[in-house]
Write a protein that holds these residues in place. Structure first.
Motif, PDB file in Angstrom:
ATOM      1  N   THR A 162       0.828  -1.213   0.000  1.00  0.00           N
ATOM      2  CA  THR A 162       0.000   0.000   0.000  1.00  0.00           C
ATOM      3  C   THR A 162       0.861   1.261   0.000  1.00  0.00           C
ATOM      4  O   THR A 162       0.567   2.228  -0.715  1.00  0.00           O
ATOM      5  CB  THR A 162      -0.939  -0.005   1.224  1.00  0.00           C
ATOM      6  OG1 THR A 162      -1.744  -1.186   1.202  1.00  0.00           O
ATOM      7  CG2 THR A 162      -1.837   1.219   1.208  1.00  0.00           C
ATOM      8  N   HIS A 207      -8.588   0.770   2.750  1.00  0.00           N
ATOM      9  CA  HIS A 207      -7.567   1.526   2.014  1.00  0.00           C
ATOM     10  C   HIS A 207      -7.738   3.030   2.239  1.00  0.00           C
ATOM     11  O   HIS A 207      -6.752   3.759   2.402  1.00  0.00           O
ATOM     12  CB  HIS A 207      -7.656   1.211   0.520  1.00  0.00           C
ATOM     13  CG  HIS A 207      -6.959  -0.055   0.132  1.00  0.00           C
ATOM     14  ND1 HIS A 207      -5.689  -0.374   0.557  1.00  0.00           N
ATOM     15  CD2 HIS A 207      -7.340  -1.083  -0.675  1.00  0.00           C
ATOM     16  CE1 HIS A 207      -5.331  -1.538   0.053  1.00  0.00           C
ATOM     17  NE2 HIS A 207      -6.311  -1.986  -0.691  1.00  0.00           N
ATOM     18  N   ASP A 242      -6.198  -3.337  -6.989  1.00  0.00           N
ATOM     19  CA  ASP A 242      -5.809  -4.169  -5.858  1.00  0.00           C
ATOM     20  C   ASP A 242      -6.546  -5.501  -5.919  1.00  0.00           C
ATOM     21  O   ASP A 242      -7.703  -5.569  -6.340  1.00  0.00           O
ATOM     22  CB  ASP A 242      -6.127  -3.455  -4.545  1.00  0.00           C
ATOM     23  CG  ASP A 242      -5.454  -4.136  -3.364  1.00  0.00           C
ATOM     24  OD1 ASP A 242      -4.474  -4.872  -3.580  1.00  0.00           O
ATOM     25  OD2 ASP A 242      -5.900  -3.932  -2.221  1.00  0.00           O
TER      26      ASP A 242
END
Length: 919
Positions: A489, A519, A591
């Motif tokens: 990330t 996120h 992702d």
């Protein structure tokens, strides 16, 4: 690989028996009369609103429509950020072009397109077309055997051993058919002898040994057959060349039979064979015939026998007078050849398929076959011609022969796949995009100064690779893979900030709302003071877009995206909606890419359909050869280090079948963690009592269940509902704050539960696999996975990664009711012994096909892989990749290689061509 930890240290209670099984009740059929009446009522009235689940697990209600009025679609609004989705006209036009090209190829006068009636009787051709769907020569030749049965040596009856696979060359003494007394049907009994001729008074000695097979034997002498001599590449294909010299792997010399020890003899020169309901054997076998039988030796009433053996009639009573020596000699050769077995329906046995293919091999001019591998590459790699390959595949004389044919076909599969991927890379490089170079005083640089820790060497290296890609006008197309907790990330955020420094926007696409929210909050937490909550002010503006947002907030978010005020947009499939537009989309981060199809991963584009830089991420480690095969069009970066301070996770298997009282210790262990100020996950495979299709789906369309999930369940699976009920009665957890979580909950409720768990207001979270990825609660130190044998290795590894995310050590308990010899216990033991995700992914791939572990939506890849295995064919794939890339570098359009283009168009399906054609 690490040694498995000592589970006995955690559980010390002795073991009684395990629990009993249960079976769901069968549902009653609806009354036909009532159903018909209900149907009439529905068509006579207006349709009621329908409730459907979105990809995020939320529910949307469709408006009511009239039964007679078709539903009208809203006009599609043109956006500055063009999205080429499976439903767009551009995609449909591409598919139409592909279908037109395929129709053109299928109408050309080529050997592959010739109808089977050219070489087979029309009734045989019709039967093959009806039952296995093969209408042309090419389709029949590509109908590969699913396995091969090794024939035993010709064996005298005196040497037979019960349980041995044998091939007998015998003479038929009598054939009789009678009705069975105990059940319906008939039985044909055939008495045979190993005395092949009337004047032979000695039993056959058998043991002819391994000799030339069907593809090399020529009646009357000679060691080669014109059918396999020569090739389209200009050199001779023979079976005489050592296999290892051709294909770089040692030949197999496994014996086809084993006599064991001791002196087994039996005074038996006659044997009775039994055929149950075998009208073919009764019709085709007659007294005096010389027949070859293959099967497994059994016993009946103390006498040896074969039941329903494979047979081939060689000749009748005329053998001694007419070419009997030739027939016997041919039988010797055929007796050592493996028997190809095809996927065959009941009305078209494998023998008939094999006979039809052999007839085509004999009659068709196989030299005219279209070979996608150029002659120069075949000579350099010593790859046999297609003519030799198909004969060796369908009529092998030894095991080494069909293995060599498999190698030849696997290389062709790898070559065509790598050609397709090389063309995709070349097409993408031909596009231009806006360069986004790194700025010295930009947000990307300030992030490094703001972080309370230093990036790992791997993070710095990968970050430099991505920064270099973004600075180029060639669109980046990179796969970032890393183990659980490796820090992907932060790397992706640094790249998105580099785009924002240049006035562009970045979008991060997540598969679920839970992951998107994680996120969002994680990135805001990392950015700290660099982020701004007000659009148009100094700082980085990060926004969240999901389907379940209130209309007012969603409208404001879309406005910020369209105006360019939002620098980073994190969202679910809602980002793919037609109403979404960006002012200057410079980068897309996908992702958990395996949860999106190729169409969805390619959907987000910049102004006028321009290609943005693209970074796809996966937390499921992929071995290099698999990444090279399935993601060969992407550059690959790997994060194989954990950030400083991360603690290793200890994993234990809890076998309730052997030690059922350990279940009580589970909850005592959970209470110990809570009393220490920590938090606990309890993961279950099912949401609640109901149908089996709820199992592990979480309402997200995803499942982490392993191969054993399809087996008939002997034990009821643990659900969120049942686990909450059980924990409410456990004395050890009295006073503990426990909550449940699953994908079918209301979005607001899910968000609230996750927020309170992250804030430490919930001690124990009972959840399905909705927490598989993205959830980051450093205070969680214990995970209990119930029915762990129902999950795959990669899924368990992902779940385990939710603990040990801070400075606290983590413990994962894999609870299973499966016995010690269960098929999944080995998988659980491997997980307990290793925390290396890449090592575990290899084990997982050995148990499952590549396409399964990477997701079912990897369009364009699986359709061409009949024999190729990415995990075991690494050297071959390396060679094919090198050859394909060199060829495309010289001729990107493949104008000089029409055979490759034709094969590529035929091999890939419509979706694959639509994707590959976009670049």
């Amino acid at each position: 690989m690490l040694d498995a930890p000592d589970t006995e240290a955690l559980f010390t209670i002795p073991d009684p028996e395990g629990p009993a099984s249960s079976r769901p009740a069968r549902a009653k059929r609806p009354d036909k009369g009532k159903a018909a009446s209900s149907q009439k009522k529905r068509t006579a009235t207006a349709r009621t609103p329908r409730t459907a689940k979105t990809t995020d697990g939320t529910q949307q209600t469709a408006p009511a429509t009239s039964a007679s009025t078709p539903e009208k679609k809203a006009p599609v609004k043109k956006t500055r950020s063009q999205k080429t989705s499976p439903r767009t006209p551009a995609s449909d036009n591409t598919r139409q072009q592909v279908q037109k090209i395929k129709a053109q190829y299928s109408s050309e006068k080529r050997l592959e397109n010739e109808p089977l009636t050219t070489y087979l009787h029309h009734t045989t051709a019709k039967s093959i077309s009806t039952h296995i769907g093969c209408k042309t020569v090419g389709e029949l030749l590509e109908y590969y055997p699913r396995k091969y049965l090794p024939r035993g040596e010709l064996t005298s009856f005196a040497q037979l051993i019960e349980g041995q696979d044998v091939t007998l060359l015998a003479k038929v003494l009598s054939v009789s058919t009678r009705s069975m007394q105990s059940r319906r049907g008939s039985i044909t009994e055939i008495v045979i002898t190993d005395q092949l001729t009337d004047d032979d008074t000695t039993a056959s000695t058998g043991g002819f040994g391994v000799q030339g097979g069907r593809s090399t034997f020529t009646p009357g002498g000679g060691a080669t057959n014109p059918r396999v001599t020569g090739s389209a590449s200009g050199y001779s294909d023979t079976y005489g060349v050592p296999n290892d010299a051709f294909f770089d792997f040692p030949p197999t010399h496994a014996p086809l039979g084993h006599w064991g020890t001791g002196n087994f003899t039996r005074n038996q020169s006659q044997m009775t064979l039994s055929f149950f309901n075998a009208w073919t054997a009764a019709r085709e076998i007659h007294r005096g015939d010389h027949v070859m039988f293959s099967g497994k030796v059994g016993t009946y009433r103390g006498e040896l026998t074969l039941t329903n053996p494979h047979f081939a009639v060689l000749t009748g009573d005329e053998v001694p007078e007419r070419a009997s020596a030739e027939a016997i000699e041919r039988a010797k050769h055929r007796a050592t050849a493996p028997i190809p077995v095809y996927k065959a329906p009941a009305k078209l046995p494998t023998d008939r398929i094999a006979a039809a293919i052999e007839q085509v091999l004999d009659k068709a001019p196989l030299r005219e076959l279209e070979d996608p591998v150029p002659a120069s590459i075949r000579r350099a790699r010593k790859i046999p011609s297609l003519a030799w390959t198909y004969r060796a595949l369908h009529t092998p004389d030894t095991e080494e022969t069909w293995r060599s044919a498999h190698y030849s076909l696997r290389y062709r599969e790898a070559f065509i796949l790598q050609i397709a991927l090389a063309r995709t890379r070349a097409a993408r490089k031909a596009h231009q995009t806006v360069a986004r170079p790194a700025l010295e005083q930009g947000y990307a640089q300030k992030l490094l100064e703001l972080l309370p820790y230093e990036l790992t060497v791997g993070q710095q290296k990968v970050g430099s690779q991505i920064a270099s890609d973004l600075a180029s006008e060639i669109p980046m197309n990179r796969l970032l893979q890393g183990d659980v907790g490796s820090g992907k990330t932060v790397v992706a955020l640094r790249a998105m900030l580099q785009v924002a420094d240049n006035g562009g926007q970045a979008a991060m696409l997540a598969p679920t709302e839970v992951l998107a929210e994680q996120h969002y909050y994680s990135i805001l937490d990392i950015l700290g003071q660099l982020a701004t909550s007000k659009p148009g002010t100094a700082g980085v503006r990060v926004v969240l877009l999901k389907a379940s947002m209130p209309a007012k907030i969603k409208k404001q978010t879309l406005l910020e995206m369209a105006s360019g005020q939002a620098h980073i947009v994190i969202g679910t499939h809602a980002l793919l909606a037609d109403a979404v537009q960006f002012a200057d989309l410079g980068m897309v981060v996908v992702d958990e890419q395996h949860r999106f199809g190729v169409e969805q991963r390619d959907a987000l584009r910049g102004a006028d359909g321009a290609l943005p830089h693209r970074l796809v991420m996966t937390a499921t480690p992929i071995p290099r050869t698999v990444a090279m095969t399935v993601f060969g069009d992407l550059d690959t970066s790997v994060l194989d280090q954990l950030p400083a301070g991360r603690q290793k996770i200890t994993t234990h298997v809890v076998p309730l079948a052997e030690k059922p009282t350990w279940r009580e210790r589970l909850w005592q262990r959970a209470r110990e963690e809570v009393d220490a100020g920590h938090q606990v996950y309890i993961v279950v495979p099912k949401i609640g009592a109901g149908t089996a299709d709820e199992m592990g789906s979480d309402g997200t369309g995803q499942t982490l269940l392993g191969a054993d999930a399809q087996e008939k369940l002997r034990e009821p699976l643990t659900s969120v509902a049942s686990m909450l009920d059980e924990l409410s009665t456990v004395p050890a957890l009295c006073g503990v704050r426990i909550e449940g979580l699953h994908g079918r909950m209301d979005t607001a409720v899910k968000s609230d539960v996750m927020r309170r768990f992250g804030a430490g207001e919930v001690d124990v979270l009972v959840s399905t696999t909705v927490i598989e990825v993205g959830v980051n609660v450093p205070n969680a130190t214990l995970m209990v996975i119930m029915d762990a044998d129902r999950f795959g290795i990669s899924g368990l590894h992902q779940l385990r990664g939710r603990i040990g995310r801070g400075s606290l050590a983590g413990t994962c308990l894999l609870v299973t009711k499966q016995p010690a010899d269960g098929v999944s216990r080995e998988r659980l033991a491997a997980l307990a012994a290793s925390t290396d995700g890449f090592e575990l992914s290899k084990i997982d791939l050995e148990q499952r096909r590549e396409g399964d572990i990477l997701g079912a939506a990897q369009s364009g890849k699986k359709s061409t892989l009949k024999l190729l295995r990415a995990l075991t064919d690494a050297p071959l794939i390396e060679k094919a990749r090198e050859d394909a890339q060199g060829l495309v570098d010289v001729d990107p359009t493949l104008a000089g290689y029409p055979d490759i283009v034709r094969t590529l168009e035929r091999a890939l399906d419509d979706d694959a061509e639509a994707f590959l054609g976009r670049g």
